[in-house]
Write an enzyme that holds these catalytic residues in place. Structure first.
Site, mmCIF file in Angstrom:
data_model
loop_
_atom_site.group_PDB
_atom_site.id
_atom_site.type_symbol
_atom_site.label_atom_id
_atom_site.label_comp_id
_atom_site.label_asym_id
_atom_site.label_seq_id
_atom_site.Cartn_x
_atom_site.Cartn_y
_atom_site.Cartn_z
ATOM 1 N N HIS A 131 49.938 51.958 65.621
ATOM 2 C CA HIS A 131 51.344 52.040 65.236
ATOM 3 C C HIS A 131 52.121 50.813 65.686
ATOM 4 O O HIS A 131 53.059 50.375 65.035
ATOM 5 C CB HIS A 131 51.952 53.321 65.809
ATOM 6 C CG HIS A 131 51.516 54.526 65.040
ATOM 7 N ND1 HIS A 131 51.313 55.757 65.604
ATOM 8 C CD2 HIS A 131 51.223 54.662 63.734
ATOM 9 C CE1 HIS A 131 50.927 56.599 64.661
ATOM 10 N NE2 HIS A 131 50.864 55.955 63.521
ATOM 11 N N ARG A 172 42.833 54.642 43.469
ATOM 12 C CA ARG A 172 41.403 54.894 43.639
ATOM 13 C C ARG A 172 41.218 56.203 44.388
ATOM 14 O O ARG A 172 41.880 56.446 45.399
ATOM 15 C CB ARG A 172 40.767 53.745 44.427
ATOM 16 C CG ARG A 172 39.265 53.929 44.556
ATOM 17 C CD ARG A 172 38.618 52.748 45.235
ATOM 18 N NE ARG A 172 38.953 52.698 46.653
ATOM 19 C CZ ARG A 172 38.570 51.713 47.463
ATOM 20 N NH1 ARG A 172 37.880 50.693 46.985
ATOM 21 N NH2 ARG A 172 38.881 51.738 48.731
ATOM 22 N N GLU A 224 30.695 48.024 41.878
ATOM 23 C CA GLU A 224 30.441 47.496 43.219
ATOM 24 C C GLU A 224 29.037 47.811 43.711
ATOM 25 O O GLU A 224 28.680 47.500 44.842
ATOM 26 C CB GLU A 224 31.497 48.001 44.212
ATOM 27 C CG GLU A 224 31.686 49.496 44.254
ATOM 28 C CD GLU A 224 32.815 49.936 45.199
ATOM 29 O OE1 GLU A 224 33.282 49.131 46.013
ATOM 30 O OE2 GLU A 224 33.218 51.114 45.113
ATOM 31 N N ASN A 268 33.652 43.057 47.443
ATOM 32 C CA ASN A 268 33.287 43.245 48.859
ATOM 33 C C ASN A 268 31.978 44.009 48.979
ATOM 34 O O ASN A 268 31.064 43.613 49.701
ATOM 35 C CB ASN A 268 34.368 44.033 49.608
ATOM 36 C CG ASN A 268 35.725 43.385 49.504
ATOM 37 O OD1 ASN A 268 35.817 42.221 49.179
ATOM 38 N ND2 ASN A 268 36.773 44.142 49.754
ATOM 39 N N ASP A 269 31.908 45.123 48.267
ATOM 40 C CA ASP A 269 30.678 45.905 48.323
ATOM 41 C C ASP A 269 29.596 45.309 47.443
ATOM 42 O O ASP A 269 28.429 45.297 47.812
ATOM 43 C CB ASP A 269 30.945 47.360 47.904
ATOM 44 C CG ASP A 269 31.464 48.183 49.078
ATOM 45 O OD1 ASP A 269 30.923 48.016 50.183
ATOM 46 O OD2 ASP A 269 32.400 48.965 48.888
ATOM 47 N N ARG A 303 28.147 44.147 55.219
ATOM 48 C CA ARG A 303 29.390 43.383 55.310
ATOM 49 C C ARG A 303 30.044 43.479 56.685
ATOM 50 O O ARG A 303 30.994 42.763 56.988
ATOM 51 C CB ARG A 303 30.370 43.796 54.190
ATOM 52 C CG ARG A 303 31.004 45.152 54.351
ATOM 53 C CD ARG A 303 31.668 45.630 53.053
ATOM 54 N NE ARG A 303 33.108 45.796 53.167
ATOM 55 C CZ ARG A 303 33.866 46.442 52.283
ATOM 56 N NH1 ARG A 303 33.330 46.962 51.191
ATOM 57 N NH2 ARG A 303 35.150 46.561 52.447
ATOM 58 N N CYS A 305 39.006 43.391 42.270
ATOM 59 C CA CYS A 305 39.871 43.809 43.377
ATOM 60 C C CYS A 305 39.268 43.570 44.755
ATOM 61 O O CYS A 305 39.846 43.959 45.758
ATOM 62 C CB CYS A 305 40.275 45.273 43.226
ATOM 63 S SG CYS A 305 38.892 46.402 43.346
#
Ligand code: PEP
Ligand code: MG
Length: 578
Positions: A189, A329, A428, A451-452, A462, A499
């Site tokens: 936070h 998503r 992905e 990314n994946d 990763r 993305c």
């Protein structure tokens, strides 16, 4: 130089103010049986005053960080209202004849230790909240509630072991240059507040710093310099100015259409995790949201969010976008993101395991609730649905079947929704690339998750630092996968967006222009940098470059082509070193 982790970007240069720890020494005070009622009264009075104070902090801080981020303090109020907490404290008073403050400390310590023992960063961050609330209550019970006074002469950089949100809220933001802590996390936070306040923040710094030491804090690199040399101060002052100039320069193109010189449009959208990030993205000129990762909606709580709660978030995002598209998503939990309350079993290979759509199709209760919430929100904006981690046609068909079921239910209940809502899949997993032509028949768009995709194509985890140098988005194998996907989509007449992180890497732009992708979705702060490159680029030239890249045998050759073009471009991207 001390290496920590970046919690909020920006550079601060100034004097340190070291906050003393809020550790309280307590005597193990015992009470007599006739004092029990009195201790209960003290406890309830302490809780009441603490709650009033927290509400006041929440109100005050909302003016600085916005209403949404100030909701952080609702979590604090919830701790004080939690019957489990109050009952445990009462039981210690009543059964062990301990004074209220001793009982509170025991129970707080127990919870904090329990959370700290969990191998979960998120839970550890919540332990800071519990300690924060507990200490506030303790101070009231002990009648010592003064925080130390910060220096008044000049703005300062706070250095603390821990800086819970309510303690941060105690300081006048105009006096704060930066924050350095030992404990913390990028989703804590405190980090969320620091970002909202625009204050550079580095956590994970254990070194001894004294009040009055000169510091340089780089929230982007996650580094701190203690008593730096005049040359370092000079270099960072320039870097700070340079970055500010860059920001200003980039802001001048905010309303420029995202077209190449020869007229090819690429939609530049944002990836977001929360509504707050959406505000930032819109400020950076995002033309929509290409990826709303919904995991945050499920985090920081003890149970699954219900339909109404989710609807409120998705609806609010759709409304903030006022007609711009919003791709939501569905839950992509598992892999590196866990939800404690789902009690998922430990796995040897979490990235190859029970995650994302696999969980959603198994836990249809959870999935249907999310689909219903998204559908209901679609009445308030231009929403599209995106399924993560798809590896077969059956998965899409099954997900779509549940979507149709949700639509039928909502229609019979009289809830309005967009009956034509578009559905897409993340590309992905290599299997999805191989069957992209088949998947294209089931959906209205593709979104490539580099990314994946990179980790699965190259079999390189990763998250594993040891093989980070092998995680290579420019590997020829990746390029071929991208090409295969784009061609399948083109043949079926559906659009492709990207993305993954690579979408926000301006150097990769010729790849996307070469492939003919329609949209790039990236973190808000990359949008203008990519746009500045896009408006100077030519689609025709990019296509020629891309064809040359396809002939390359190594990623070094591909990168050399990209480097040459970006240098020729002279776009002023940050390249200086210190
Ligand atoms: C991706 O894999 O590229 C992606 C965008 O999804 P995430 O990073 O959330 O896995
Ligand atoms: Mg992914």
């Amino acid at each position: 130089m001390i290496k920590g982790s970046g919690g909020a970007e920006g550079i601060a240069i100034g004097k340190a103010y070291v906050l003393p720890d809020w550790e309280l020494e307590l005597a193990d005070t015992r009470i007599d049986v006739q004092d029990i009622a009195n201790e209960f009264e003290r406890l309830h009075e302490g809780v009441r005053i603490s709650k009033t104070e927290i509400q006041k902090i929440k109100q005050d801080i909302a003016e600085v960080v916005g209403a949404e981020e100030s909701n952080i303090f609702d979590a604090h109020l919830a701790i004080l209202e939690d019957p489990v907490f109050i009952n445990e404290v009462s039981a210690v008073i009543q059964r062990q004849y301990k004074a209220a403050e001793v009982a509170v400390k025991e129970v707080i310590d127990k919870f904090v230790n329990m959370f700290n023992l969990l191998d979960d960063e998120h839970m550890k961050e919540r332990a800071i909240d519990i300690k924060d609330v507990g200490t506030r209550l303790l101070k009231h019970l002990l009648g010592v509630f003064e925080d130390s006074e910060p220096p008044r002469e000049e703005p300062f950089i706070i250095v603390a072991r821990e800086l819970p949100p309510s303690r941060l809220a105690h300081f006048d933001p105009s006096c704060l240059l930066g924050i350095v802590t030992a404990a913390g996390g990028s989703t804590s936070h405190t980090a969320i507040m620091a970002r909202a306040m625009g204050i550079p923040f580095v956590f994970g710094v254990e070194s001894a710093v004294q009040t009055g030491d000169l510091l340089i804090v780089d929230g982007e690199e996650g580094t701190v310099f203690v008593n730096p040399s005049p040359e370092q101060v000079q270099a960072y002052t320039e870097r700070k100015k340079w970055r500010e100039l860059q920001h200003e320069r980039l802001r001048t193109i905010i309303d420029v259409p995202s077209l190449t010189k020869d007229g090819k449009e690429i939609v530049l959208a944002a990836n977001i995790n929360s509504l707050k990030e959406l505000d930032n993205a819109l400020e950076q000129g995002a033309s929509g949201v290409g990826l709303f990762r919904t995991e945050m909606v499920y985090m920081d709580r003890d149970s699954l969010p219900g339909e109404e709660e989710q609807l409120a978030v998705y609806r609010s995002a759709a409304e903030k976008l006022s007609g711009k598209p919003l791709v939501i998503r569905t839950l992509d939990i598992g892999g590196d993101k866990q939800l404690g309350y789902l009690k998922l079993p430990e796995e040897d290979n979490p990235f190859l395991g029970y995650r994302a759509i696999r969980i959603s199709l198994d836990r249809t209760d959870l999935f249907k609730t999310q689909l219903r919430a998204i559908l209901r929100a679609s009445h308030f904006g231009r929403i599209k649905i995106l399924y993560p981690m798809i590896s077969s046609v059956e998965e899409v068909q099954e997900a779509n079947k549940l979507l149709e079921e949700a639509k039928r239910e909502l229609a019979s209940e009289g809830h309005p929704f967009d009956g034509q809502i578009e559905v897409g899949v993340m590309i992905e997993v290599p299997a999805a690339v191989a069957i992209a032509d088949l998947l294209a028949q089931e959906v209205q768009f593709f979104s490539i998750g580099t990314n994946d995709l990179v980790q699965y194509v190259l079999a390189v985890d990763r998250m594993n630092e040891k093989i980070a140098n092998m995680y290579d988005p420019y590997h020829p194998a990746v390029l071929r996968m991208l090409k295969q996907t784009a061609e399948a989509a083109e043949r079926s007449g559906i659009p492709v967006s990207v993305c993954g992180e690579l979408a926000g890497d301006a150097d990769a732009l010729p790849i996307w222009l070469g492939l003919g992708v329609h949209e790039l979705s990236m973190s808000g702060h990359s949008i203008l940098a990519v746009k500045s490159r896009l408006i100077e680029a030519s689609e025709q030239q990019a296509k020629a470059l891309f064809n040359r890249m396809l002939e390359c045998r190594t990623s070094a050759e591909i990168k050399a082509i990209l480097r040459m073009q970006s240098q020729g471009n002279g776009d002023g991207q940050e390249k200086e070193t210190i």
